[in-house]
Design a protein around this motif. Sequence first.
Motif, PDB file in Angstrom:
ATOM      1  N   LEU A 222      -3.176   4.646  -4.812  1.00 54.19           N
ATOM      2  CA  LEU A 222      -3.165   4.378  -3.336  1.00 54.19           C
ATOM      3  C   LEU A 222      -3.640   5.500  -2.404  1.00 54.19           C
ATOM      4  O   LEU A 222      -3.608   6.638  -2.734  1.00 54.19           O
ATOM      5  N   CYS A 258       8.780  -3.186  -4.471  1.00 53.68           N
ATOM      6  CA  CYS A 258       9.732  -3.078  -3.179  1.00 53.68           C
ATOM      7  C   CYS A 258      10.381  -4.237  -3.120  1.00 53.68           C
ATOM      8  O   CYS A 258      11.509  -4.120  -2.274  1.00 53.68           O
ATOM      9  N   ILE A 308      10.837  -5.796   4.364  1.00 58.49           N
ATOM     10  CA  ILE A 308      10.248  -4.672   3.807  1.00 58.49           C
ATOM     11  C   ILE A 308       9.247  -3.973   4.765  1.00 58.49           C
ATOM     12  O   ILE A 308       8.506  -4.709   5.301  1.00 58.49           O
ATOM     13  N   TYR A 313      -1.595   1.182   3.189  1.00 59.28           N
ATOM     14  CA  TYR A 313      -1.947   1.335   1.688  1.00 59.28           C
ATOM     15  C   TYR A 313      -1.033   0.451   0.612  1.00 59.28           C
ATOM     16  O   TYR A 313      -1.395   0.332  -0.420  1.00 59.28           O
TER      17      TYR A 313
HETATM   18  S1  SF4 Z   1       3.420   0.435  -0.876  1.00 60.49           S
HETATM   19 FE1  SF4 Z   1       3.825  -1.430   0.253  1.00 60.49          FE
HETATM   20  S2  SF4 Z   1       3.377  -3.264  -1.030  1.00 60.49           S
HETATM   21 FE2  SF4 Z   1       3.556  -1.352  -2.292  1.00 60.49          FE
HETATM   22  S3  SF4 Z   1       5.557  -1.238  -3.231  1.00 60.49           S
HETATM   23 FE3  SF4 Z   1       5.563  -0.072  -1.388  1.00 60.49          FE
HETATM   24  S4  SF4 Z   1       6.160  -1.598   0.216  1.00 60.49           S
HETATM   25 FE4  SF4 Z   1       5.517  -2.835  -1.551  1.00 60.49          FE
END
Ligand code: SF4
Length: 330
Positions: A222, A258, A308, A313
Motif C-alpha cells: 500500500l 477490516c 469503517i 490507500y
Molecule cells: S486499508 Fe482500508 S480496505 Fe484495507 S483493511 Fe484497512 S480499512 Fe480495510
Amino acid sequence: MPVPAIAVMPFSEKLQAPFLKHRISVLQINLGKICNLACSHCHVEASPTRTEELTPEICKQLIEIIQRFPQIQTVDLTGGAPEMLHGFRSLVKSARNHGKEAIVRSNLTIYFEKGYEDIPEFFVQNQVRVVASMPCYLEDNVDKMRGKGVFDRSIQALQWLNRLGYGSDPQLILDLVYNPQLPTSNKFSLAPDQQSLQIAYKQHLQEHFGIYFNSLFTITNLPIGRSKVHLQHRKLEEEYSHFLETHYNSATLDHLMCRNQLSIDYQGNIYDCDFNQMENLPARSQNGEALTITKILELGNLDIIQDIQTADYCYGCTAGSGSSCGGSLL
Ligand code: SF4
Ligand code: SF4
C-alpha cells in the motif's frame, strides 16, 4: 511542460453502499515499533532505533479483553518484531489459555539475536501460528529489501521451525508472506496469483533447502509508510495509486480484514486495521468518538463501530484478487 496530476477518485466515493463493520472476531495487536531489521517496504517504519512499545497497563487491559470476550477467536500479534516487545509472552499465553488462535507475525531473524533463542520452543509449547515474512525465495531480492544476510538467517530459521514440527504437525502452522518488490518505474503490477506462487515457493524452498510450510500469503504494497516515501522519491505515488484504482474489484469488499477485526496500538487506541493505525486514522463509534480499549472495557461491548474508516490507500486492499494480512481475498 509540467506533468498533469492524475486524479484518483476518493475511495469513499467508489463505495456504492455503506462500508459496515461485521461482528468482531479478531484482535490484532501492534506491540510497538522496535525491530531488529529496518526493511525498505515496512509500513510501520520499524527499526532497532525506535523505542515505542506496549506499557504494562495497556497489556493488562488487553489481557482483560481476551478473557472477557469469548467472541474473539484470534489474537494476532505484530510489531515491529513482536517477540522483542513488552507483553508478547503474556498475551500469547493468555490467548492460548482461553482457547483462541495465537498468530505471531515473525521476521524469523530475531531467533538468532541474544535473549531470543528460545522463541521457536516457546512457539511450539503454545502452538502459535507463525506467519513469517519471506518477500521472495531468491537471496538477492530478500537482502535488497530487508538487509544483508537476512535471507540466510531466514532460511536457517525456517529449517529450525521445520525440525520442531512446523509445517508437518497439523497443530504447528507455518505460513509465509510475499510482498512484491517496490516499483522503480511506472511498469506496475499486482502480486502474482497466490496459488501459482505458492507452488513455486514450495518447489524452490523444498528442492534447495528442504523447507516446507503451509500457505503463502501475497500482500500488495500500500502507498503508506516507507513504501510511500519510496514512491514519492521516484515521483510515482500518484501513478501507483491510480494503477491500484484501475484494478478496483468490488467483490473483495465483503472479505476485507477490516470488517471483523480491531487493530490496537501500543497505547491502547483502536483502529479498523493496521494500515489505518499507521496512518493515524482511528476507528470511531457511531457518535464520532475515537475509540480506546479503556472505552471498550467500560462499555463491555466489542461491537460499537458501525462505519469503517477508509482512505485512498484502501485501493491497495481491493485491487485485483484483494489483499489482507491473510493474503489474497478471492
Ligand atoms: S486499508 Fe482500508 S480496505 Fe484495507 S483493511 Fe484497512 S480499512 Fe480495510
Ligand atoms: S521485519 Fe517487519 S516490522 Fe521489522 S522492519 Fe521489516 S517489515 Fe518492518
